[in-house]
Design a protein around this motif. Structure first.
Motif, mmCIF file in Angstrom:
data_model
loop_
_atom_site.group_PDB
_atom_site.id
_atom_site.type_symbol
_atom_site.label_atom_id
_atom_site.label_comp_id
_atom_site.label_asym_id
_atom_site.label_seq_id
_atom_site.Cartn_x
_atom_site.Cartn_y
_atom_site.Cartn_z
ATOM 1 N N MET A 457 0.100 -11.517 10.201
ATOM 2 C CA MET A 457 0.298 -10.529 8.742
ATOM 3 C C MET A 457 1.792 -10.760 7.382
ATOM 4 S SD MET A 457 -0.758 -7.247 11.404
ATOM 5 C CE MET A 457 -0.642 -6.056 10.298
ATOM 6 N N ILE A 458 2.700 -11.176 8.153
ATOM 7 C CA ILE A 458 3.689 -11.197 7.780
ATOM 8 C C ILE A 458 3.508 -12.213 6.548
ATOM 9 C CG2 ILE A 458 5.657 -11.714 6.820
ATOM 10 C CD1 ILE A 458 6.520 -10.415 9.320
ATOM 11 N N MET A 459 2.489 -13.654 6.905
ATOM 12 C CA MET A 459 2.635 -14.487 6.376
ATOM 13 C C MET A 459 1.396 -14.116 4.678
ATOM 14 S SD MET A 459 1.065 -18.671 7.437
ATOM 15 C CE MET A 459 -0.271 -18.186 6.858
ATOM 16 N N VAL A 460 0.724 -13.751 5.856
ATOM 17 C CA VAL A 460 -0.354 -13.291 4.644
ATOM 18 C C VAL A 460 -0.290 -12.563 3.571
ATOM 19 C CG1 VAL A 460 -3.309 -12.137 4.346
ATOM 20 C CG2 VAL A 460 -2.203 -13.944 6.356
ATOM 21 N N GLY A 461 0.778 -11.525 4.338
ATOM 22 C CA GLY A 461 1.136 -10.581 2.839
ATOM 23 C C GLY A 461 2.077 -11.272 2.111
ATOM 24 N N HIS A 462 2.263 -12.742 1.909
ATOM 25 C CA HIS A 462 3.500 -13.649 1.514
ATOM 26 C C HIS A 462 2.984 -13.771 0.977
ATOM 27 C CE1 HIS A 462 6.494 -15.658 0.319
ATOM 28 N NE2 HIS A 462 5.931 -16.653 1.211
ATOM 29 N N LEU A 463 1.578 -15.033 1.472
ATOM 30 C CA LEU A 463 0.770 -15.222 0.434
ATOM 31 C C LEU A 463 0.217 -15.141 -0.612
ATOM 32 C CD1 LEU A 463 -1.302 -17.728 3.377
ATOM 33 C CD2 LEU A 463 0.193 -19.018 0.990
ATOM 34 N N ARG A 467 2.095 -15.856 -6.900
ATOM 35 C CA ARG A 467 1.675 -16.606 -8.370
ATOM 36 C C ARG A 467 2.284 -17.410 -8.188
ATOM 37 N NH1 ARG A 467 -0.573 -12.564 -6.670
ATOM 38 N NH2 ARG A 467 -0.664 -10.662 -7.593
ATOM 39 N N SER A 468 0.917 -18.541 -8.894
ATOM 40 C CA SER A 468 1.751 -19.899 -9.488
ATOM 41 C C SER A 468 1.223 -19.589 -10.912
ATOM 42 C CB SER A 468 0.439 -20.832 -8.847
ATOM 43 O OG SER A 468 1.013 -21.770 -8.987
ATOM 44 N N PHE A 469 2.157 -19.365 -11.615
ATOM 45 C CA PHE A 469 1.439 -19.917 -13.214
ATOM 46 C C PHE A 469 1.163 -18.168 -13.552
ATOM 47 C CE2 PHE A 469 4.034 -23.579 -12.578
ATOM 48 C CZ PHE A 469 4.660 -23.762 -13.943
ATOM 49 N N GLY A 470 1.222 -17.439 -12.618
ATOM 50 C CA GLY A 470 -0.197 -15.711 -13.265
ATOM 51 C C GLY A 470 -1.131 -15.691 -12.484
ATOM 52 N N ILE A 471 -1.506 -17.347 -11.585
ATOM 53 C CA ILE A 471 -2.482 -17.197 -10.807
ATOM 54 C C ILE A 471 -2.227 -16.611 -9.239
ATOM 55 C CG2 ILE A 471 -4.661 -18.409 -10.106
ATOM 56 C CD1 ILE A 471 -4.327 -17.829 -13.494
ATOM 57 N N PRO A 472 -3.045 -16.119 -9.105
ATOM 58 C CA PRO A 472 -2.622 -15.151 -7.263
ATOM 59 C C PRO A 472 -2.743 -16.637 -6.459
ATOM 60 C CG PRO A 472 -4.263 -13.625 -8.263
ATOM 61 C CD PRO A 472 -3.903 -14.865 -9.648
ATOM 62 N N TYR A 473 -2.170 -16.923 -5.799
ATOM 63 C CA TYR A 473 -2.088 -18.016 -5.209
ATOM 64 C C TYR A 473 -3.400 -18.022 -4.147
ATOM 65 C CZ TYR A 473 0.036 -21.454 -2.378
ATOM 66 O OH TYR A 473 0.322 -22.982 -1.763
ATOM 67 N N LEU A 474 -3.280 -16.968 -3.753
ATOM 68 C CA LEU A 474 -4.667 -17.126 -2.592
ATOM 69 C C LEU A 474 -6.496 -16.592 -3.691
ATOM 70 C CD1 LEU A 474 -4.134 -14.541 0.493
ATOM 71 C CD2 LEU A 474 -4.513 -16.965 0.144
ATOM 72 N N ALA A 475 -6.396 -17.115 -4.925
ATOM 73 C CA ALA A 475 -7.633 -17.188 -5.433
ATOM 74 C C ALA A 475 -7.885 -17.862 -4.964
ATOM 75 C CB ALA A 475 -7.353 -16.979 -6.745
ATOM 76 N N PRO A 476 -9.925 -17.958 -4.886
ATOM 77 C CA PRO A 476 -10.817 -16.560 -4.849
ATOM 78 C C PRO A 476 -10.976 -16.275 -4.184
ATOM 79 C CG PRO A 476 -11.624 -19.076 -5.199
ATOM 80 C CD PRO A 476 -10.777 -19.154 -4.124
ATOM 81 N N LEU A 477 -9.929 -16.257 -3.105
ATOM 82 C CA LEU A 477 -10.273 -15.105 -1.667
ATOM 83 C C LEU A 477 -9.428 -14.297 -1.879
ATOM 84 C CD1 LEU A 477 -9.350 -18.318 0.451
ATOM 85 C CD2 LEU A 477 -11.009 -17.295 0.226
ATOM 86 N N ALA A 478 -8.043 -13.967 -2.397
ATOM 87 C CA ALA A 478 -7.229 -12.745 -3.046
ATOM 88 C C ALA A 478 -7.144 -12.263 -3.951
ATOM 89 C CB ALA A 478 -6.776 -12.007 -2.020
ATOM 90 N N PRO A 479 -7.278 -12.422 -5.535
ATOM 91 C CA PRO A 479 -8.785 -11.470 -5.330
ATOM 92 C C PRO A 479 -9.798 -12.308 -5.052
ATOM 93 C CG PRO A 479 -8.051 -11.478 -7.575
ATOM 94 C CD PRO A 479 -6.423 -12.300 -6.000
ATOM 95 N N LEU A 480 -10.965 -11.482 -4.296
ATOM 96 C CA LEU A 480 -11.958 -11.686 -3.788
ATOM 97 C C LEU A 480 -13.284 -12.440 -4.652
ATOM 98 C CD1 LEU A 480 -13.855 -13.294 -1.584
ATOM 99 C CD2 LEU A 480 -14.805 -11.003 -2.399
ATOM 100 N N VAL A 481 -13.051 -13.730 -5.366
ATOM 101 C CA VAL A 481 -14.207 -13.895 -6.545
ATOM 102 C C VAL A 481 -15.554 -14.282 -5.952
ATOM 103 C CG1 VAL A 481 -14.793 -14.649 -8.747
ATOM 104 C CG2 VAL A 481 -12.218 -14.878 -7.776
#
Lengths: 527, 399
Positions: A457-463, A467-481
């Motif tokens: 849970m901590i790991m997923v929260g951290h993920l 951000r990588s240059f403003g893009i969420p690291y988990l995109a497109p899963l979180a936020p879901l696209v």
């Protein structure tokens, strides 16, 4: 001699003062080119010191004495003799001024790139890049000629990212070669290479590659700002740039993607990303990077999509295995016996009978041993590489089991974990699971599966926070696209991937508007 | 902010150091309990026997000539205390999470001394899905001692045995702790259990030699079906009553039937699909129970001379099968009605759904009502195929 203890306890103020001093230019550099060659020689020896590869020779330029200067390490001496000294020796003209230099170049040096400049700094930088400088007595300008030539490693197969089917070329240490490898794949005039010189000491040429009209200008601007703000003295690899421009360094996950493969770089540029090429590094940085990028291999796109999707899911599973397998094993064995089928439990019990260590110690011992083995395997001279595998496989694996120090099943767990950690196509990403594995094992050992889930849970929260240059690291899963899911866990057929990822906000969203599924001719017969 | 982070780190660290490891148990510090037997004690209320697994002996690689299990008995007044007191004699901590079978002696069952079931339901370590069986003609502990060459652990053998018997023939009511307790509590249902005994010598069976003989000296056999009323056992019925029980519960999967078709000639039917629908009603001042059974069968063997390619034969066999099943089910229910007056089939629970007003009036004496209930059994049997042959070689010989 400074006493180390004293040095260590210097006050902050002093440290600041030293920093300020180091920021100041060391030797005042002249602004313009002096018109006497003796003075030039003096200045040159001031700038370069007595470096071994600085070659100076006095020649006659018509009837004027002139000075030919170049760095022998960056230029081709044979070409210099052929293209400059040769023609000069037979030249009867007497060029005096700037115009004369130009006429000389136009008539005698056909096909050689040249530049006439009176700025001392520019000439020095060009010389460093492999240009030859010609200072003529009583001329305020110098002539710089492009006669580069230095030995590079020839293009070889990438050593860290190998594939079965697909292009086999890899980047080399030369940025020029690397750029040409990319340019050859994208014959699009919109492909841009922006030049930067980074590193106050090394003055490494760094190039920013992107495709105009696709790249999100916001991302591009951000990369430019970060590159311009970089204050470092030396760059030997893109890995150094990575740490300076990444959004966050307090994370085990890489926030930039580095690759040795021109095809993957080209594909990323076309998707709407930016690549950074540095002279001297065969690794190209690709930004922004998301979590899913590290599970994708260029080969995924070269083989049938069903197989590619399956392999991709296997990669995700392998990542989870390499992260969680030892921790889960330790926690189940020490806290949750009831989760195992009786037969399996009895079999594990029989193997653990007589093992002197608790399961955690056993796991940590084996994992550490494996890490040492892996490190030794990489650092060892190739000639003794065999020894490592023999010592590692036989002595540690088999002997430890036979001596009753380690249980058989633990060897299986460690081996499976190790193999799984090699599955990740990007080396820097597999390190994240290697690092986190140990904390997971400890959490599992202290708190059981509860701890493992807590760690996850901590790991997923951290993920999610990355951000990588403003893009969420988990995109497109979180936020879901939802629209971008066709290239995450599964790889859709090529014709079905019509759009670029939404989450990159590229200027041109649609990649292949007219792509269609192949189908037989409507009347069922080939026409 | 910085202080808060430091506090959070300290807090999480203390949660690990203070609360971590509290239920940690290394595998080589515990003894897995695979089964439990409960007898009446000589000096106390109970005698609890545990079967601890000797794991090294069960792994083919580390196996030697030792015993695969250790059985230890201890006397006391409550099972819950005894379960944690076994280290009087045993070395390791007993872990009950993999317990598969609990054997109760007939004496305990008849006396209704089943208070310990509360402990078993309550304890967080013990699962609620183990088999409960009754041992007759011997002490319950003797059952734990019968070693068997394949499973080697006697209770694991019984567990597999009961499971296979349920699946393949239907000889075990397949009762787990939760079913048993629910049946005790329910007014419209009485508990049942499988009954086992030891065939052969219980002294010779309790030896490692037993697993080295082709015909073991002692063997645990399922011999029947125990009928309870509340927590007291009333009696033991033959094993085919279990099949009838499963039929009424719609839990029978497969079974085999031997049906007389001529004099001294039998028809072998394999039931591979069975469906039961029980309907109850209150009609004319009498509870009426309608058991509807649909079976699909396959001909497994025929000693009769009817030509099997004819449709008439198929229809005749179907009728014979249906009649046979109807008789077996009807007579079994009738026996239990008359002899024990205990509704082990849970018809009362059905009545609660179908005729709640009537049931609520009679629920306290439901067993009496059950005894006078009219039971109608309807069976539809289908003969789907005749195996790999049509007519048997027996018929061809006669031609």
């Amino acid at each position: 001699m400074v006493n180390p203890a004293e040095w260590f306890h210097r006050k902050k103020k002093e440290v600041k003062a030293t920093v300020a001093a180091s920021l100041a230019p060391r030797t005042p550099q002249p602004q313009s080119v002096p018109d006497q060659i003796d003075r030039c020689l003096e200045l040159l020896s001031q700038t370069f010191g007595n470096t071994a590869d600085l070659a100076t020779s006095k020649i006659m330029f018509g009837n004027q004495p002139a000075l030919l200067v170049f760095l022998s390490s960056m230029t081709d001496a044979k070409l210099i003799a052929e293209k400059i000294i040769g023609p000069l020796a037979i030249s009867k003209e007497m060029p005096k001024y700037e115009q004369n230099l130009e006429t000389y170049c136009e008539t005698m040096l056909r096909g050689i790139e040249y530049k006439i400049s009176n700025k001392w700094q520019e000439i020095i930088h060009l010389m460093l890049a492999g240009f030859v400088a010609l200072f003529v007595e009583s001329s305020p300008c110098a002539l710089v000629l492009k006669i580069q030539g230095s030995s590079y490693r020839s293009i070889e197969e990438p050593s860290t990212q190998t594939i079965v089917k697909g292009p086999k070329d890899g980047f080399t240490e030369s940025a020029d070669v690397n750029m040409s490898l990319i340019r050859r794949r994208i014959l699009n005039p919109a492909l841009r290479f922006e030049s930067y010189t980074l590193g106050t000491e090394t003055r490494t040429p760094v190039y920013l590659a992107y495709i105009e009209g696709i790249i999100n200008p916001g991302i591009l601007e951000e990369v430019r700002i970060r590159l311009n703000n970089m204050q470092t003295n030396a760059i030997f690899d893109t890995g150094i740039i990575e740490e300076f421009i990444a959004d966050k360094t307090l994370t085990p996950f890489p926030l930039t993607y580095n690759t040795e493969r021109p095809d993957s770089t080209a594909a990323n540029l076309i998707t709407g990303k930016v690549a950074i090429i540095a002279e001297g590094s065969p690794f190209v940085l690709i930004l922004p990077a998301t979590f899913n990028d590290f599970f994708q291999v260029s080969e995924d796109y070269y083989q049938p999509y069903m197989m590619a999707s399956f392999i991709r899911i296997v990669r995700y599973a392998a990542f989870m295995l390499s992260l969680l397998l030892p921790a889960t094993y330790v926690s189940i064995i020490t806290y949750h016996h009831e989760l195992l089928p009786t037969q399996l439990l009895i079999s594990i019990m029989a193997q653990r009978e007589g093992i002197p260590f608790p399961t955690v110690v056993e796991a940590l011992l084996m994992e550490l041993t494996f890490e040492i083995l892996r490190e030794a395997g990489i650092r060892m001279p190739r000639a003794v590489g065999m020894t490592v595998s023999i010592v590692g496989g036989l002595v540690i694996g088999q002997a430890a089991v036979e001596a009753g120090i380690i249980s058989n099943i633990m060897v299986i767990i460690v081996a499976l974990t190790a193999i799984s950690s090699f599955v990740s196509p990007v080396y820097s990403f597999s390190m994240s699971s290697r690092l986190l594995r140990f904390s997971m094992i400890l959490l599992g050992a202290f708190l059981g599966l509860y701890g493992v889930i807590l760690g996850l849970m901590i790991m997923v929260g951290h993920l999610c926070s990355l951000r990588s240059f403003g893009i969420p690291y988990l995109a497109p899963l979180a936020p879901l696209v939802v629209a971008d899911q066709n290239d995450v866990f599964i790889r859709s057929p090529m014709w079905a991937m019509k759009k670029r990822p939404y989450f990159l906000h590229t200027e041109d969203l649609i990649k292949q508007p007219r792509a269609e599924s192949p189908s037989p001719p409507p009347d069922g017969r080939p026409s | 902010m910085k202080q808060l982070t430091i506090w959070l780190i300290l807090l999480s660290f203390s949660s690990i150091t203070l609360a971590g490891c509290w239920d940690r148990e290394e595998l080589n510090e515990i003894s897995l309990i695979s089964g439990m037997a409960i007898d009446k004690g000589k000096n106390a209320k109970y005698r609890l026997s545990l079967e601890g697994v000797n794991a090294a002996e069960l792994n083919p690689k580390t196996r030697s000539q030792g015993t695969p299990t250790v059985v230890y008995s201890i006397e006391g007044n409550s099972i819950s205390e005894l379960a944690h007191k076994t280290n009087i004699g045993l070395s390791r901590k007993a872990v009950f999470s993999h317990m598969r079978t609990v054997v109760i002696s007939e004496q305990i069952a008849r006396a209704g001394m089943l208070e310990f079931l509360d402990f078993m339901e309550r304890d967080r370590e013990i699962r609620n899905d183990f088999n409960i069986i009754v041992a007759t003609e011997c002490q319950a502990v003797d059952v734990l001692r019968m070693l068997y060459p394949l499973q080697r652990i006697s209770t694991a053998k019984i567990h597999v045995q009961l499971d296979t018997l349920t699946k393949d023939w239907g000889g075990d009511p397949n009762i787990r702790l939760k079913d048993f307790v629910n049946a005790i509590v329910s007014k419209g249902r009485e508990p049942v259990a499988a009954v086992v005994r030891i065939r052969g010598s219980k002294e010779k069976g309790a030896s490692v030699d037993n697993i080295q003989k082709p015909t073991p000296d002692g063997l645990v056999e399922v011999i029947g079906f125990a009928v309870f009323k509340g927590e007291k056992m009333l009696g033991i019925l033959p094993v085919h009553y279990s099949r009838v029980y499963l039929w009424t519960q719609d839990k029978l999967r497969r079974t085999s039937l031997t049906i007389p078709c001529q004099k001294n000639a039998y028809l072998n039917m394999r039931v591979y699909n069975s469906n039961t629908n029980v309907e109850v009603a209150y009609e004319n001042g009498k509870p009426v129970i309608k058991v509807g059974i649909k079976v699909e069968t396959r001909l497994d063997g025929s000693e009769c001379e009817d030509p099997l390619e004819k449709v008439e034969t198929t229809m005749k066999y179907e009728t014979l099968t249906a009649d046979y099943i109807r008789k077996e089910v009807a007579s079994a229910i009738a026996t239990i009605q008359k002899k024990y007056k205990a509704d082990v089939f849970g018809f009362g629970e059905k009545m609660h759904i179908y005729a709640p007003k009537y049931y609520n009036k009679v629920k306290n004496q439901w067993d009496k009502e059950f005894a006078r209930a009219q039971v109608k059994v309807q069976v539809i049997a289908k003969l789907r195929r005749t195996g790999l042959n049509t007519n048997s070689f027996l018929q061809q010989m006669k031609k």
